[in-house]
Design an enzyme around this catalytic site. Structure first.
Site, PDB file in Angstrom:
ATOM      1  N   GLU A 169     -21.098 -21.686 -10.576  1.00  0.00           N
ATOM      2  CA  GLU A 169     -20.051 -20.867  -9.960  1.00  0.00           C
ATOM      3  C   GLU A 169     -20.042 -19.431 -10.493  1.00  0.00           C
ATOM      4  O   GLU A 169     -19.006 -18.911 -10.899  1.00  0.00           O
ATOM      5  CB  GLU A 169     -18.680 -21.526 -10.171  1.00  0.00           C
ATOM      6  CG  GLU A 169     -18.578 -22.904  -9.523  1.00  0.00           C
ATOM      7  CD  GLU A 169     -17.220 -23.551  -9.713  1.00  0.00           C
ATOM      8  OE1 GLU A 169     -16.719 -24.156  -8.758  1.00  0.00           O
ATOM      9  OE2 GLU A 169     -16.660 -23.461 -10.833  1.00  0.00           O
ATOM     10  N   VAL A 170     -21.197 -18.797 -10.482  1.00  0.00           N
ATOM     11  CA  VAL A 170     -21.316 -17.436 -11.016  1.00  0.00           C
ATOM     12  C   VAL A 170     -21.149 -16.429  -9.881  1.00  0.00           C
ATOM     13  O   VAL A 170     -21.996 -16.332  -8.992  1.00  0.00           O
ATOM     14  CB  VAL A 170     -22.673 -17.235 -11.717  1.00  0.00           C
ATOM     15  CG1 VAL A 170     -22.763 -15.824 -12.286  1.00  0.00           C
ATOM     16  CG2 VAL A 170     -22.861 -18.273 -12.825  1.00  0.00           C
TER      17      VAL A 170
END
EC number: 3.2.1.52
Length: 535
Positions: free
Chosen positions: A329-330
């Protein structure tokens, strides 16, 4: 414990005592009341009683138990067996029948070491004789940690006789040969979203042993808080919620040691480069800017020096062969939105996606330099799988079909697909946890060997110390049997194990674990007055 002085007359070898044939009919299996179900089981129809001074004997064992792991495990086993009732009967009298009195447990371990290594032999063989046979049960294991599993199984054979007020074992003789299906059987806890006090974590570890789980995945830090002391960078825990919601370095070492003595590995995780806003509370230079605080600054060598310091400190206490580096989830928009970093990207001719890859691979190299193998969440494989270090284990959580692709590429994988094995999904019933198969659509033996196992995830946004146990249990137990029991022994219809799982849930309650009712999803309240066996 070697040489207790007790004499054992006529103890027969385990294989000679093993009765041909194993339980096959689910009706009979459900009568066993053992969770998770062992690989091979046979039993009779007699009963024996535990002596009041039930002994641990280790004559003939190569394991000397200098560290006391076996003796502690034996004492814990007796403690939980005797916990549910006050034992007031005469446990050594002829009233229980002298020949039916079980004097102790003879444990033989063939390995002399108690080093907890990933992939070590966890098998055991357990024999409880009939009244006419020797008066000692016998437990054989390759390692002390296999013996601990055998003790857990033995504890589930013990029941309280309400008339005589003593502990009895029904359906003797028992002959059990057992080993886990998967070497990685994990539970994630999250101490960033809500702080979990040390006694709570220890209680979780104890409850894991009852279901034979063997990896505590400690998601220590995240966006919300950084509760752990890092000696190399002491301001990092400025990101904790408060000074009273922190773990000292010694606290972390205590958790690791507590788990190790129970046969449980502790997998430490720092999730980088995303999920790391809390790092900058102590070191603002880790943020891209004060107004754009996540992910960590990819352009700064200081960022990687801090990661190196953390992993250097980790290597002193977290001795599991793996470390988890996150990578999920960057959102990389802060990098391009920060002029200084945007200029760095331009200079190095990197896109945001390429910078994400650069960050993950550089962090991997740091972990490798400290002797770790790496686990990363699946986004790293999806975005640049061919570039990952070949020692990477890909942790699946999003896509059910990803495991097949990961193993086809030659990388190892851990299964935690969120639709079935996320405990924070309160509406997810235990049947889905039981039915979730790590080998789904994987028939190639080589690919199957790359699936290390699985993990149920107790994310902490909506749980704290007040409700963590009933959110984990009994649903985690359903996954635990999937990960332990041979595939051929698993129920094709999860509802076929309802009675046995209900008994295990009641057993957890009797041992002080706040396991919720089976009816409904997770963390449900009892729907009406009634027995724990019916709820």
């Amino acid at each position: 414990m070697r040489g207790s002085g007790a004499k054992i007359a006529g103890v027969l070898p385990l294989f000679m005592l093993f009765i041909a044939g194993t339980i096959s009919a689910f009706e009979d299996i459900e009568r066993l009341r053992i969770w998770p179900l062992p690989a091979q089981v046979s039993h009779g129809g007699r009963r024996m009683y535990l002596s009041g001074d039930f002994k641990l004997v280790t004559e003939g064992s190569k394991y000397g138990d200098a560290s006391g792991i076996l003796k502690e495990g034996f004492d814990r086993m007796l403690g939980v067996v005797r916990l549910s009732h006050v034992i007031s009967g005469d446990r050594n009298s002829s009233g229980t029948g002298g020949s039916a009195l079980l004097q102790g447990l003879h444990v033989i371990i063939s390995s002399s070491t108690d080093e907890l290594e990933y992939g070590a032999d966890e098998s055991y063989k357990l024999v409880v004789p009939s009244p006419e046979k020797p008066s000692y049960a016998q437990l054989e294991a390759k390692s002390v940690y296999g013996a601990l599993h055998g003790l857990q199984t033995f504890s589930q054979l013990c029941h309280f006789n309400l008339k005589k007020k003593v502990i009895e074992i029904l359906m003797t003789p028992w002959n059990i040969i057992d080993q886990p299906r998967f070497s990685y059987r994990g539970l994630l806890i999250d101490t960033s979203r809500h702080y979990l006090p040390l006694p709570v974590i220890k209680n979780v570890i104890d409850s894991m042993t009852y279901a034979k789980l063997n990896v505590l995945h400690w998601h220590i830090v995240d966006t919300q808080s950084f509760p752990l002391e890092i000696p190399s960078y002491p301001k990092l825990w400025n990101g904790a919620y408060s000074s009273s919601q922190r773990y000292t370095f010694e606290d972390a070492a205590e958790i690791v040691n507590y788990a190790r003595r129970r046969g449980i590995h502790v997998l430490a995780e720092i999730d980088v480069p995303g999920h790391a806003l809390s790092w900058g509370k102590g070191y603002p230079a880790l943020w891209p800017s004060k107004n754009c605080q996540e992910p960590l600054d990819v352009s700064s060598d200081f960022t990687f020096k801090v990661i190196d310091g953390i992993l250097s400190d980790f290597s002193k206490i977290f001795k599991f062969k793996f470390v988890h580096l996150g990578g999920d989830e960057v959102n990389t928009t802060c990098w391009s939105a920060t002029p200084r970093i945007a200029q760095w990207l331009k200079k190095h001719r990197m896109s945001e996606k390429e910078a994400y890859q650069y960050f993950v691979l550089r962090a991997q190299k740091i972990a490798l330099s400290h002797g770790y193998e790496i686990i990363n969440w699946e986004e790293t494989f999806i975005n640049f799988g061919s570039k990952l270090n070949r020692k990477t284990v890909v942790h699946n959580w999003l896509n059910t079909g990803l495991v097949e692709n990961v193993t086809a590429s030659g990388l190892r994988c851990i299964v935690s697909n969120q639709e079935f094995w996320y405990l924070d999904h309160i509406d997810a019933p235990w049947q889905g946890f039981y039915a979730n198969e790590p080998f789904q659509n994987i028939t190639d033996k080589k690919q199957q060997s790359l699936v290390l196992g699985g993990e149920v995830c107790m994310w902490g946004e909506h749980i704290d110390a007040s409700d963590i146990e009933q959110t984990i249990w009994p649903r985690a137990a359903a996954a635990a049997e999937r990960l332990w029991t041979p595939y051929a022994k698993l129920a094709k219809n999860p509802n076929n194990v309802t009675t046995r799982l209900a008994h295990f849930r009641c057993l957890l309650n009797q041992r002080g674990v706040a396991a919720a009712p089976l009816v409904g999803g997770g963390r449900v309240v009892p729907f009406e007055p009634g027995s724990c066996l019916a709820q």
